[in-house]
Design a protein around this motif. Sequence first.
Motif, PDB file in Angstrom:
ATOM      1  N   ILE A   1      55.273  36.567   9.354  1.00 58.79           N
ATOM      2  CA  ILE A   1      54.269  35.724  10.019  1.00 58.79           C
ATOM      3  C   ILE A   1      53.340  36.587  10.867  1.00 58.79           C
ATOM      4  N   ALA A   2      53.922  37.531  11.598  1.00 62.25           N
ATOM      5  CA  ALA A   2      53.110  38.392  12.474  1.00 62.25           C
ATOM      6  C   ALA A   2      52.138  39.229  11.651  1.00 62.25           C
ATOM      7  N   ALA A   3      52.603  39.760  10.527  1.00 63.92           N
ATOM      8  CA  ALA A   3      51.718  40.568   9.677  1.00 63.92           C
ATOM      9  C   ALA A   3      50.567  39.707   9.170  1.00 63.92           C
ATOM     10  N   GLY A   4      50.872  38.485   8.765  1.00 64.39           N
ATOM     11  CA  GLY A   4      49.831  37.580   8.275  1.00 64.39           C
ATOM     12  C   GLY A   4      48.786  37.284   9.329  1.00 64.39           C
ATOM     13  N   ARG A   5      49.224  37.214  10.596  1.00 62.53           N
ATOM     14  CA  ARG A   5      48.279  36.840  11.648  1.00 62.53           C
ATOM     15  C   ARG A   5      47.599  38.034  12.310  1.00 62.53           C
ATOM     16  N   LEU A   6      48.257  39.192  12.302  1.00 64.10           N
ATOM     17  CA  LEU A   6      47.771  40.293  13.134  1.00 64.10           C
ATOM     18  C   LEU A   6      47.205  41.480  12.363  1.00 64.10           C
TER      19      LEU A   6
ATOM     20  N   ARG B   1      50.093  32.433  22.975  1.00 63.55           N
ATOM     21  CA  ARG B   1      49.583  33.743  22.531  1.00 63.55           C
ATOM     22  C   ARG B   1      49.504  33.855  21.012  1.00 63.55           C
ATOM     23  N   GLY B   2      49.493  32.690  20.346  1.00 58.66           N
ATOM     24  CA  GLY B   2      49.290  32.674  18.900  1.00 58.66           C
ATOM     25  C   GLY B   2      50.500  33.107  18.105  1.00 58.66           C
ATOM     26  N   GLY B   3      51.654  33.143  18.739  1.00 56.41           N
ATOM     27  CA  GLY B   3      52.862  33.602  18.062  1.00 56.41           C
ATOM     28  C   GLY B   3      53.637  32.489  17.388  1.00 56.41           C
ATOM     29  N   ALA B   4      54.865  32.802  17.009  1.00 51.77           N
ATOM     30  CA  ALA B   4      55.751  31.831  16.368  1.00 51.77           C
ATOM     31  C   ALA B   4      57.168  32.105  16.836  1.00 51.77           C
ATOM     32  N   PHE B   5      57.985  31.061  16.824  1.00 55.94           N
ATOM     33  CA  PHE B   5      59.392  31.159  17.234  1.00 55.94           C
ATOM     34  C   PHE B   5      60.202  30.688  16.031  1.00 55.94           C
ATOM     35  N   VAL B   6      60.783  31.624  15.295  1.00 52.24           N
ATOM     36  CA  VAL B   6      61.528  31.330  14.065  1.00 52.24           C
ATOM     37  C   VAL B   6      63.007  31.156  14.393  1.00 52.24           C
ATOM     38  N   THR B   7      63.601  30.047  13.956  1.00 51.79           N
ATOM     39  CA  THR B   7      65.041  29.876  14.169  1.00 51.79           C
ATOM     40  C   THR B   7      65.748  29.652  12.832  1.00 51.79           C
TER      41      THR B   7
END
Lengths: 196, 196
Positions: free
Chosen positions: B181-186, B154-160
């Motif tokens: 990251i979400a702001a940059g993509r969405l 779904r175009g997301g990211a998993f930050v650890t």
Amino acid sequence: MRVYLAGPEVFLPNAREVLDAKIELTRRHGFIPVSPGDLEIPAQPTKRDFGLAISAVNERLMLSADAIIANLTPFRGIAADTGTVYELGFMCARGCPAFAFSNVAQSHFERLQIYYDGRIADDAQGRPRGSDGLAVEDFDMAENLMLDGGIEARGGAFVTRTAAPGRLFEDLAAFEECLEIAAGRLLRDGKPSSSS
Amino acid sequence: MRVYLAGPEVFLPNAREVLDAKIELTRRHGFIPVSPGDLEIPAQPTKRDFGLAISAVNERLMLSADAIIANLTPFRGIAADTGTVYELGFMCARGCPAFAFSNVAQSHFERLQIYYDGRIADDAQGRPRGSDGLAVEDFDMAENLMLDGGIEARGGAFVTRTAAPGRLFEDLAAFEECLEIAAGRLLRDGKPSSSS
């Protein structure tokens, strides 16, 4: 009606045997089984790509299914396998009838009592908390309330039984009880077929 | 864009404080936060009914949201909170952008190595298995492949990240990285607002 068979059986040494037994029982109760492992995963350049390919295939199988039966037996700890829980949430969002079973009969609260070795006490607001301060759900449920709630909201059932010793992920009695309830609620004739 | 903030923070003794901090950070990055606890739960006749009412409210909140950021930090064991995972699967099925973070930087495989105290060996087919015979996922992923796979699809990211000591569920650095990251993509302007 196609039923997706979610659960951590895929991790067992005899996964194929247990999945085949679940598939056979599902057919016998009048449903079409949709099982992880039904489709071949094409080779991939990296481990991660292979994992992503399995995920994509499982999502495709879920999208082809009309209902789910999830094995929520506690897995490597006190809670259900996260992959199976993802699939349960996925199918609930699609509005599909959702059923679940666990081969551990203890409630969520009872498992937490063991986890905290009984060190659970009410806070100033009367909310039970473990020795680490984390709130303890005490809602007469088998799992986290989102799971029990999602199943109930879709007309399903959550069957819990104590598995036969040494057969935590192989005992299919609770699964079969799930199938019987699901057949009664979802199939036209309301009964398992005569071969069961 | 409304973002559902899923995670086990609701169980913390200082839940309100941590949820408020997440809400504030979410706003600062240009999103509208949707947080469990946003709505009052009406009184219910039984504990179970109360749990079901919370589930119904959270599902309604998810249906009002356009994306999810899930806190998948291992909770009472080696895996993510099952309620949060249900919500991740739910939002992925709705086709929503899905992001996640964990305050434990170890991979799923590394956590399993600790769980099995290193007793993991390849079976005859070359598949790694723990001392109990259960297959061990080794896909360079942070969690079960359905979770990492669903997020990526779904175009997301998993930050650890490794949380500050004693702040496993309160350190919001990984959450904030997720928001960036979400702001940059969405978001249209692709950047956090100037107040961040």
